[in-house]
Design an enzyme around this catalytic site. Structure first.
Site, PDB file in Angstrom:
ATOM      1  N   SER A  83       0.788  -1.230   0.000  1.00 45.59           N
ATOM      2  CA  SER A  83       0.000   0.000   0.000  1.00 45.59           C
ATOM      3  C   SER A  83       0.822   1.283   0.000  1.00 45.59           C
ATOM      4  O   SER A  83       0.252   2.366  -0.172  1.00 45.59           O
ATOM      5  CB  SER A  83      -0.955   0.007   1.197  1.00 45.59           C
ATOM      6  OG  SER A  83      -2.019  -0.889   0.973  1.00 45.59           O
ATOM      7  N   TYR A 169     -10.599   2.441   5.223  1.00 49.68           N
ATOM      8  CA  TYR A 169      -9.446   2.187   4.360  1.00 49.68           C
ATOM      9  C   TYR A 169      -9.805   1.138   3.328  1.00 49.68           C
ATOM     10  O   TYR A 169     -10.328   0.070   3.673  1.00 49.68           O
ATOM     11  CB  TYR A 169      -8.277   1.734   5.221  1.00 49.68           C
ATOM     12  CG  TYR A 169      -6.955   1.632   4.515  1.00 49.68           C
ATOM     13  CD1 TYR A 169      -6.301   2.774   4.072  1.00 49.68           C
ATOM     14  CD2 TYR A 169      -6.351   0.398   4.302  1.00 49.68           C
ATOM     15  CE1 TYR A 169      -5.072   2.688   3.438  1.00 49.68           C
ATOM     16  CE2 TYR A 169      -5.127   0.299   3.676  1.00 49.68           C
ATOM     17  CZ  TYR A 169      -4.489   1.448   3.243  1.00 49.68           C
ATOM     18  OH  TYR A 169      -3.276   1.356   2.607  1.00 49.68           O
TER      19      TYR A 169
END
Length: 381
Positions: A83, A169
């Site tokens: 990420s 998220y």
């Protein structure tokens, strides 16, 4: 665990000042004390650390990129960023905005007409890029297992909250942001990253699609069973977690973020754009890609901002009006992982300090935060 460490210190990548080089021995001591016990505790095969202080870079390389072939880690070893890739996706979106190709107030159907009238079309590009579109999940569900099924998934998605109210998220969220940015640029996402963004940032050893000539530098990751693995393809994998890069390139990227003035336009503006804060979530400020903390920043605050509650929960978000420029002493960070890799990047522009940690195992995030914070505290002395 076999542990082989070596250092190449004071390689100037993007000099930021005319100050004398920092004490290399002190930096190495700080990094060794933080990294070696952590690697032993979590059985991490290999880890590359890069530190920048006032424009002077030191590399610290530990262990093996491949246990099977006994290849040592170096500053040019390619690691999966997971990420941390989202910081590049954000930069591409900012680049498209700077080129007048999109506005963050746009809605998805401007670029994907098939989404017009759907719930996802009520969210803005900014809300997609900051995970505040209304509760998109962390991962795509099984019914959206390939690119062909992606539009139908978004058309049928039901939000948990109105856009801009909560942060969850989400790879689908920032993945769609990146996909729309590439459409606005009339490009494939991977082509835009590898053909425009990486070269403009001076990154010569960063890839989404690792070419054959670079495969010998590509580390093997190791899963919880210590089996050698690499990332699997998936919907929006390139946009959300697909970059492979080296410590040498990543510290260059960090230096560009510490002092965007070193870059030519339009990339200077694109990097600066990712430093704007849009939503307050607890003690963390969410920007595009980077997550920010106002000074002074404690270890507990960093741990909370990178906790499982923050990465997997639905957290109230306060829209910052107007959006906030970084205050003095703001710390930026981002974690990332794939099945066999774990990454962490941290920098404080006002202190001209940055740290990159790339490993070929997805070891616990709290351990990464603690190690990086310990190094940062020593660099400040």
């Amino acid at each position: 665990m076999h542990l082989h460490a070596f250092v190449l210190a004071s390689l100037c990548v993007l000099p930021l000042s005319g100050k004398a080089a920092p004490d290399k021995a002190a930096i190495r001591d700080a990094v060794d004390k933080a990294i070696k016990p952590m690697m032993a505790q979590h059985d991490v095969p290999g880890l590359a650390v890069a530190v920048t202080v006032d424009g002077h870079v030191s590399f610290f390389n530990y262990g093996l990129a491949s246990k099977e072939k006994q290849i040592p880690v170096s500053e040019t070893t390619l690691f999966e960023l997971g990420s941390v890739s989202k910081t590049f996706t954000a930069t591409l979106g900012c680049y498209a905005k700077g080129q007048g190709k999109l506005s963050f107030d746009d809605h998805p159907s401007k670029y994907m007409p098939q989404l017009k009238g759907s719930a996802i079309d009520r969210a803005s590009l900014l809300e997609l890029g900051t995970y505040t579109a209304g509760g998109l999940p962390l991962q795509f569900p099984d019914e959206a297992e390939d690119d062909a099924k992606m539009p139908a998934y978004f058309r049928n998605w039901t939000p948990d909250a109105p856009p801009g109210m909560q942060r969850r998220y989400s790879n689908p969220s920032i993945g769609l942001f990146g996909h729309l940015a590439a459409l606005a640029l009339q490009s494939n996402f991977s082509d835009a990253m590898e053909g425009r963004l990486f070269p403009a940032l001076g990154l010569k050893h960063s890839h989404i699609r690792v070419p054959a000539a670079a495969m010998s530098d590509y580390a093997w990751g190791y899963n919880s069973a210590n089996k050698a693995v690499r990332v699997n393809p998936g919907v929006f994998d390139a946009e959300a977690y697909g970059v492979k890069s080296s410590a040498a390139d990543m510290i260059r990227f960090v230096q560009a973020n510490i002092d965007p003035g070193q870059l030519a336009e339009p990339m200077r503006e694109a990097v600066q754009c990712t430093h704007t804060g849009y939503f307050q979530i607890g003690g963390m400020v969410q920007g595009l890609g980077w997550e920010q903390y106002r000074a002074p920043v404690s270890l507990a605050q960093l741990q909370a901002g990178n906790s499982e509650k923050m990465s997997r929960g639905l957290n109230p978000a306060t829209h910052l009006q107007p959006p906030q420029a970084p205050s003095r002493g703001t710390l930026f960070n981002k974690t990332g992982a794939t099945g066999g890799f774990g990454a962490y990047v941290l920098f404080v522009p006002d202190e001209r300090v940055g740290i990159v940690m790339l490993a070929n195992k997805n070891y616990p995030i709290p351990a990464r935060i603690q190690a990086a914070h310990a190094i940062l505290e020593q660099l400040r002395k």
